[in-house]
Enzyme design. Sequence first.
Site, PDB file in Angstrom:
ATOM      1  N   ASN A   9     -24.244 -34.090  86.241  1.00 33.78           N
ATOM      2  CA  ASN A   9     -24.587 -34.995  87.115  1.00 33.78           C
ATOM      3  C   ASN A   9     -23.119 -35.636  87.564  1.00 33.78           C
ATOM      4  O   ASN A   9     -22.805 -36.397  86.679  1.00 33.78           O
ATOM      5  CB  ASN A   9     -25.634 -36.085  86.752  1.00 33.78           C
ATOM      6  CG  ASN A   9     -25.650 -37.142  87.577  1.00 33.78           C
ATOM      7  OD1 ASN A   9     -25.062 -37.308  88.728  1.00 33.78           O
ATOM      8  ND2 ASN A   9     -26.408 -38.399  87.239  1.00 33.78           N
ATOM      9  N   LYS A  11     -22.285 -37.654  89.499  1.00 31.94           N
ATOM     10  CA  LYS A  11     -22.518 -39.099  90.008  1.00 31.94           C
ATOM     11  C   LYS A  11     -21.426 -39.474  91.316  1.00 31.94           C
ATOM     12  O   LYS A  11     -21.287 -38.408  91.818  1.00 31.94           O
ATOM     13  CB  LYS A  11     -22.261 -40.135  88.888  1.00 31.94           C
ATOM     14  CG  LYS A  11     -22.806 -39.621  87.603  1.00 31.94           C
ATOM     15  CD  LYS A  11     -23.132 -40.948  86.841  1.00 31.94           C
ATOM     16  CE  LYS A  11     -23.851 -40.587  85.574  1.00 31.94           C
ATOM     17  NZ  LYS A  11     -24.162 -41.746  84.602  1.00 31.94           N
ATOM     18  N   HIS A  96     -33.362 -41.128  88.469  1.00 34.34           N
ATOM     19  CA  HIS A  96     -32.247 -41.438  87.505  1.00 34.34           C
ATOM     20  C   HIS A  96     -32.148 -42.756  87.250  1.00 34.34           C
ATOM     21  O   HIS A  96     -32.251 -43.651  88.122  1.00 34.34           O
ATOM     22  CB  HIS A  96     -30.849 -40.901  87.834  1.00 34.34           C
ATOM     23  CG  HIS A  96     -29.901 -40.943  86.977  1.00 34.34           C
ATOM     24  ND1 HIS A  96     -29.054 -42.189  86.642  1.00 34.34           N
ATOM     25  CD2 HIS A  96     -29.279 -40.097  86.169  1.00 34.34           C
ATOM     26  CE1 HIS A  96     -28.086 -41.797  85.657  1.00 34.34           C
ATOM     27  NE2 HIS A  96     -28.120 -40.609  85.286  1.00 34.34           N
ATOM     28  N   GLU A  98     -29.992 -44.970  86.899  1.00 33.52           N
ATOM     29  CA  GLU A  98     -29.182 -45.836  87.788  1.00 33.52           C
ATOM     30  C   GLU A  98     -29.810 -46.274  89.156  1.00 33.52           C
ATOM     31  O   GLU A  98     -29.463 -47.240  89.773  1.00 33.52           O
ATOM     32  CB  GLU A  98     -27.769 -44.948  87.869  1.00 33.52           C
ATOM     33  CG  GLU A  98     -26.885 -45.059  86.733  1.00 33.52           C
ATOM     34  CD  GLU A  98     -25.866 -43.733  86.399  1.00 33.52           C
ATOM     35  OE1 GLU A  98     -25.627 -43.171  87.558  1.00 33.52           O
ATOM     36  OE2 GLU A  98     -25.392 -43.970  85.332  1.00 33.52           O
ATOM     37  N   GLU A 168     -33.853 -39.299  79.367  1.00 37.52           N
ATOM     38  CA  GLU A 168     -32.638 -40.172  79.356  1.00 37.52           C
ATOM     39  C   GLU A 168     -32.724 -41.512  78.750  1.00 37.52           C
ATOM     40  O   GLU A 168     -32.918 -42.608  79.662  1.00 37.52           O
ATOM     41  CB  GLU A 168     -31.799 -40.137  80.573  1.00 37.52           C
ATOM     42  CG  GLU A 168     -31.672 -38.656  81.229  1.00 37.52           C
ATOM     43  CD  GLU A 168     -30.477 -38.480  82.166  1.00 37.52           C
ATOM     44  OE1 GLU A 168     -29.537 -37.896  81.710  1.00 37.52           O
ATOM     45  OE2 GLU A 168     -30.269 -39.416  83.031  1.00 37.52           O
ATOM     46  N   GLY A 174     -23.853 -42.780  79.328  1.00 38.41           N
ATOM     47  CA  GLY A 174     -22.361 -43.371  79.697  1.00 38.41           C
ATOM     48  C   GLY A 174     -22.089 -44.359  78.762  1.00 38.41           C
ATOM     49  O   GLY A 174     -20.975 -45.049  78.740  1.00 38.41           O
ATOM     50  N   SER A 214     -24.876 -39.167  76.853  1.00 34.41           N
ATOM     51  CA  SER A 214     -23.684 -38.851  76.326  1.00 34.41           C
ATOM     52  C   SER A 214     -23.581 -37.682  75.576  1.00 34.41           C
ATOM     53  O   SER A 214     -23.209 -37.692  74.399  1.00 34.41           O
ATOM     54  CB  SER A 214     -23.576 -40.267  75.045  1.00 34.41           C
ATOM     55  OG  SER A 214     -23.470 -41.273  75.660  1.00 34.41           O
TER      56      SER A 214
HETATM   57  C1  PEP Z   1     -26.296 -39.217  83.163  1.00 38.51           C
HETATM   58  O1  PEP Z   1     -26.072 -40.072  83.845  1.00 38.51           O
HETATM   59  O2  PEP Z   1     -27.371 -38.452  83.647  1.00 38.51           O
HETATM   60  C2  PEP Z   1     -25.808 -39.114  81.884  1.00 38.51           C
HETATM   61  C3  PEP Z   1     -26.553 -38.473  81.031  1.00 38.51           C
HETATM   62  O3  PEP Z   1     -24.830 -39.558  81.541  1.00 38.51           O
HETATM   63  P1  PEP Z   1     -23.727 -39.697  80.225  1.00 38.51           P
HETATM   64  O4  PEP Z   1     -23.719 -38.077  79.934  1.00 38.51           O
HETATM   65  O5  PEP Z   1     -22.261 -39.912  80.807  1.00 38.51           O
HETATM   66  O6  PEP Z   1     -24.121 -40.458  79.402  1.00 38.51           O
END
Ligand code: PEP
Length: 253
Positions: A9, A11, A96, A98, A168, A174, A214
């Site tokens: 992703n 973003k 997601h 966000e 998630e 993040g 992460s």
């Molecule tokens: C995400 O935004 O879907 C995600 C998993 O981000 P990160 O790997 O940076 O934690």
Amino acid sequence: MRTKTIAGNWKMNKDFLQTEELIDELKKALSFDLKGVKVIICPPFTSLELAHRLIHGSAIELGAQNMHHEDEGAFTGEVSPTMLKAVGCKYVILGHSERRQYFHESDAFINKKVKKAIAAGLTSIVCFGETLDQREKNITAQVVTAQVRGVLEDIAAENVERLILAYEPVWAIGTGRNATPQQAEEVHVLVRKLLGEMYTASTAERVIIQYGGSVKPENAAELLWQPNVDGALVGGACLKADSFAGIIKAAAR
Ligand code: PEP
């Protein structure tokens, strides 16, 4: 047998030129045997058409990060499933955290989009997960159960089997702080059991459930080889070809 599926992703990162650079590097970095691992990249809308051309002939597949639930109309700033298909997308990330947090998307709204994606022939990567506050209050199971039930409401088993779910935990996105393999596996088992109750055991066995939060090359193998973890949704680490390739390598072990 569920295919290990790694999705990146991007973003709101990478303009047109940077997209070209990253895909070139990624194609070079993926010169090893992928052993059937599915690799998906989800660049921003403005890079989809270019990405589609650049990945042609490679093992990389294309997804978007969001879509509207109508085919066309007066929805300023939105992009429809038919538009995504026209630029070569096979996948779309929906729900997601966000989008839930900053754009107030509810489970019911996400459910509308998932239904539309199914009708349009796109595979959704449907996200869910608890906040830190919810985990600390010990209500992870209730939160995740309500989200999964909500986003899958009135969706038939044969369609659910073709979706990708992505667990998630919001506190891991993040932040550099990933769920432990045990924490991830625990929620994946819970979700698979829930799918068994909502549908059948064989449907539950077929659904791909990714972990996201992460994931990096250093922690990928232990997360990805939990029995119920079928891949990863990767944010930060997918913006560097070597890191994303390292995660894919861990899945191809
Ligand atoms: C995400 O935004 O879907 C995600 C998993 O981000 P990160 O790997 O940076 O934690």
